[in-house]
Design an enzyme around this catalytic site. Structure first.
Site: not given
Length: 159
Positions: A34-36, A38
């Site tokens: 759930k990371c930018g 990803t």
């Protein structure tokens, strides 16, 4: 010491020695769902597909230490990676990658390849470590460095 001296649990919970990858060039990455960054899973899979037959592996290590961006369990992580990005490279159980309780592998990687201004700590998801065929850590890449930007470094080590 080399990366081959460490063990980690696969997403299935099986203890695995990294010596399994002896003689291969490795890109060790701390990941999050759930990371930018990803979407880099796609690039990691593409680089893996391009070089895996030449002795290259991507090793993914999920971590929830950065803004809680990997909240799921091993089953959630495996499903997310497969469904959204078709990940087939080895993925391991969620670990800590920084601090006093960091997994020993990441303590080693961080000491061998410090970051900007000599910083040892992993600063964010998708920090990448390039390891040669002898298990030596050669270089750390920031989360902003895409897998595609590392291709030339990987290809040199495979020649």
């Amino acid at each position: 010491m080399s990366v081959y001296d460490y063990e980690a649990n696969t997403l299935r919970g099986e203890k695995e020695s990294l010596s399994k990858h002896k003689g291969k060039v490795l890109l060790v990455v701390n990941t999050a769902s759930k990371c930018g960054f990803t979407p880099q899973y796609k690039g990691l899979q593409e680089v893996y597909d391009k070089f895996k037959d030449r002795g290259f592996e991507v090793l993914g290590f999920p971590s929830n230490q950065f803004a809680g961006q990997e909240p799921g369990d091993s089953e959630d992580i495996a499903e997310f990676c497969e469904i959204n990005y078709g990940v087939t490279f080895p993925m391991y159980e969620k670990i800590n990658v920084k601090g006093s309780d960091a997994h020993p592998l990441f303590q080693y990687l961080s000491n061998e390849a410090p970051g900007v201004l000599g910083s040892k700590s992993v600063k964010w998801n998708f920090t990448k470590f390039l390891v040669d065929k002898e298990g030596r850590v050669l270089k750390r890449f920031s989360p902003q460095t895409t897998p595609e930007q590392i291709e030339k470094d990987i290809a040199k080590l495979l020649d």
